[in-house]
Design a protein around this motif. Sequence first.
Motif, PDB file in Angstrom:
ATOM      1  N   TRP A   7     -48.200 -13.102  10.023  1.00 44.91           N
ATOM      2  CA  TRP A   7     -47.074 -12.723   9.170  1.00 44.91           C
ATOM      3  C   TRP A   7     -46.172 -11.776   9.934  1.00 44.91           C
ATOM      4  O   TRP A   7     -46.585 -10.687  10.358  1.00 44.91           O
ATOM      5  CB  TRP A   7     -47.585 -12.053   7.888  1.00 44.91           C
ATOM      6  CG  TRP A   7     -46.500 -11.702   6.912  1.00 44.91           C
ATOM      7  CD1 TRP A   7     -45.440 -12.473   6.553  1.00 44.91           C
ATOM      8  CD2 TRP A   7     -46.374 -10.480   6.168  1.00 44.91           C
ATOM      9  NE1 TRP A   7     -44.656 -11.827   5.628  1.00 44.91           N
ATOM     10  CE2 TRP A   7     -45.210 -10.604   5.372  1.00 44.91           C
ATOM     11  CE3 TRP A   7     -47.132  -9.311   6.094  1.00 44.91           C
ATOM     12  CZ2 TRP A   7     -44.782  -9.580   4.523  1.00 44.91           C
ATOM     13  CZ3 TRP A   7     -46.710  -8.312   5.242  1.00 44.91           C
ATOM     14  CH2 TRP A   7     -45.542  -8.442   4.468  1.00 44.91           C
ATOM     15  N   PRO A 211     -46.743 -10.791  -8.392  1.00 41.94           N
ATOM     16  CA  PRO A 211     -48.127 -10.992  -7.940  1.00 41.94           C
ATOM     17  C   PRO A 211     -49.014 -11.737  -8.929  1.00 41.94           C
ATOM     18  O   PRO A 211     -49.834 -12.580  -8.526  1.00 41.94           O
ATOM     19  CB  PRO A 211     -48.617  -9.565  -7.699  1.00 41.94           C
ATOM     20  CG  PRO A 211     -47.384  -8.808  -7.328  1.00 41.94           C
ATOM     21  CD  PRO A 211     -46.316  -9.390  -8.187  1.00 41.94           C
ATOM     22  N   PRO A 228     -49.930 -13.623   0.997  1.00 41.98           N
ATOM     23  CA  PRO A 228     -48.736 -13.178   0.265  1.00 41.98           C
ATOM     24  C   PRO A 228     -47.586 -12.854   1.221  1.00 41.98           C
ATOM     25  O   PRO A 228     -47.769 -12.150   2.214  1.00 41.98           O
ATOM     26  CB  PRO A 228     -49.218 -11.916  -0.455  1.00 41.98           C
ATOM     27  CG  PRO A 228     -50.350 -11.404   0.386  1.00 41.98           C
ATOM     28  CD  PRO A 228     -51.007 -12.615   0.972  1.00 41.98           C
ATOM     29  N   TRP A 231     -42.324  -9.863   0.665  1.00 31.89           N
ATOM     30  CA  TRP A 231     -42.496  -8.520   0.093  1.00 31.89           C
ATOM     31  C   TRP A 231     -42.661  -7.538   1.256  1.00 31.89           C
ATOM     32  O   TRP A 231     -42.926  -7.913   2.399  1.00 31.89           O
ATOM     33  CB  TRP A 231     -43.736  -8.461  -0.810  1.00 31.89           C
ATOM     34  CG  TRP A 231     -45.039  -8.589  -0.056  1.00 31.89           C
ATOM     35  CD1 TRP A 231     -45.604  -9.743   0.415  1.00 31.89           C
ATOM     36  CD2 TRP A 231     -45.905  -7.532   0.353  1.00 31.89           C
ATOM     37  NE1 TRP A 231     -46.760  -9.480   1.089  1.00 31.89           N
ATOM     38  CE2 TRP A 231     -46.987  -8.129   1.065  1.00 31.89           C
ATOM     39  CE3 TRP A 231     -45.887  -6.147   0.190  1.00 31.89           C
ATOM     40  CZ2 TRP A 231     -48.023  -7.371   1.617  1.00 31.89           C
ATOM     41  CZ3 TRP A 231     -46.929  -5.411   0.745  1.00 31.89           C
ATOM     42  CH2 TRP A 231     -47.982  -6.018   1.442  1.00 31.89           C
ATOM     43  N   GLY A 251     -48.641  -7.006  -2.271  1.00 27.89           N
ATOM     44  CA  GLY A 251     -49.694  -7.728  -1.566  1.00 27.89           C
ATOM     45  C   GLY A 251     -51.073  -7.385  -2.093  1.00 27.89           C
ATOM     46  O   GLY A 251     -51.914  -8.269  -2.317  1.00 27.89           O
ATOM     47  N   ARG A 252     -51.325  -6.088  -2.307  1.00 26.89           N
ATOM     48  CA  ARG A 252     -52.615  -5.656  -2.838  1.00 26.89           C
ATOM     49  C   ARG A 252     -52.849  -6.236  -4.235  1.00 26.89           C
ATOM     50  O   ARG A 252     -53.942  -6.704  -4.555  1.00 26.89           O
ATOM     51  CB  ARG A 252     -52.667  -4.130  -2.916  1.00 26.89           C
ATOM     52  CG  ARG A 252     -52.662  -3.416  -1.571  1.00 26.89           C
ATOM     53  CD  ARG A 252     -52.637  -1.922  -1.803  1.00 26.89           C
ATOM     54  NE  ARG A 252     -52.575  -1.174  -0.544  1.00 26.89           N
ATOM     55  CZ  ARG A 252     -52.399   0.123  -0.464  1.00 26.89           C
ATOM     56  NH1 ARG A 252     -52.248   0.841  -1.581  1.00 26.89           N
ATOM     57  NH2 ARG A 252     -52.355   0.732   0.706  1.00 26.89           N
ATOM     58  N   GLN A 268     -54.391 -10.360   2.343  1.00 24.69           N
ATOM     59  CA  GLN A 268     -53.192  -9.569   2.607  1.00 24.69           C
ATOM     60  C   GLN A 268     -53.165  -9.206   4.074  1.00 24.69           C
ATOM     61  O   GLN A 268     -54.088  -8.570   4.593  1.00 24.69           O
ATOM     62  CB  GLN A 268     -53.176  -8.308   1.765  1.00 24.69           C
ATOM     63  CG  GLN A 268     -51.986  -7.395   2.071  1.00 24.69           C
ATOM     64  CD  GLN A 268     -52.082  -6.065   1.351  1.00 24.69           C
ATOM     65  OE1 GLN A 268     -52.851  -5.909   0.409  1.00 24.69           O
ATOM     66  NE2 GLN A 268     -51.286  -5.094   1.793  1.00 24.69           N
TER      67      GLN A 268
END
Length: 277
Positions: A7, A211, A228, A231, A251-252, A268
């Motif tokens: 990512w 989310p 994810p 963001w 993400g969390r 994540q």
Amino acid sequence: MGVDVTWLGHSTVTVDVRGPQGRLRVVTDPVLRAGLGHLRRRPRTPAASAWAGCDLALVSHLHHDHLDLPSLRRLRPAVLVTPPGSSDWVRWRLGRPGTHVVEVAVGQTRELPVRGRAVAVTALPAHHAGHRTGSGLSRAPLDAVAVQHLVRVPGAFPERDPGDLLLWAVGDTGEFERSDEVLVAGGRAPDVALVPVGGWGHTLGPHHLDPRQAAELVARVRPGVSVPVHWGTLHPVALGRTMGDRFVEPGRRFVAEAASRGVVGAVQLPVGGSLTL
């Protein structure tokens, strides 16, 4: 052998397929600059080694944080898949004759020769505006639509049957009835899903997944790995200090919401972080 997923921030992900036919690199919605328009990047910009040598680039829609022309000129992909209704405009604005620019209609699959492999790209519907902001000034097409992409790369996992990689790049979408159509298109659950879970502003706005909604989507589709994206990267000029937990929480929360629904493989990644399949 194997697949590496990295990512690079926002919706930009590098997927490297390593196999007997050599390496093949896919990059999604490339944004490789420190800022664009009224947006600034909080983490560092990705090093060139993380995206150089791109064989196939995917652009989900014409919004500036998904189709960034300077980043595409820097990337120089061998093949660029654009949203339906936009390939002529992108080809003109890109000005890179070395890049093969194509588009795939919604619901259609196109087989593309990429590094000696027949890579199949399917465009799936998305519930999101696809036109470019300020299209009157840029002469961008007003009828371009947003899509999700499903990419099938043959020979990614030669030790298993089937040995192809199914990569699902969701792009940007809100909730809608056909959101899990990827299962029909792929014939099975994707190996990797790149799922939007947030945004870049203080509010998410319409036609986006938060989310919880993103977790509900992957609970229906059950991909092998869900990462994810969209963001924790961009913020409006001078408002970076007012973003609060938006750089860490989406993400969390997605991973936690997915786990609560019995979804395995929700991971994540930090910006620049990788996982290997």
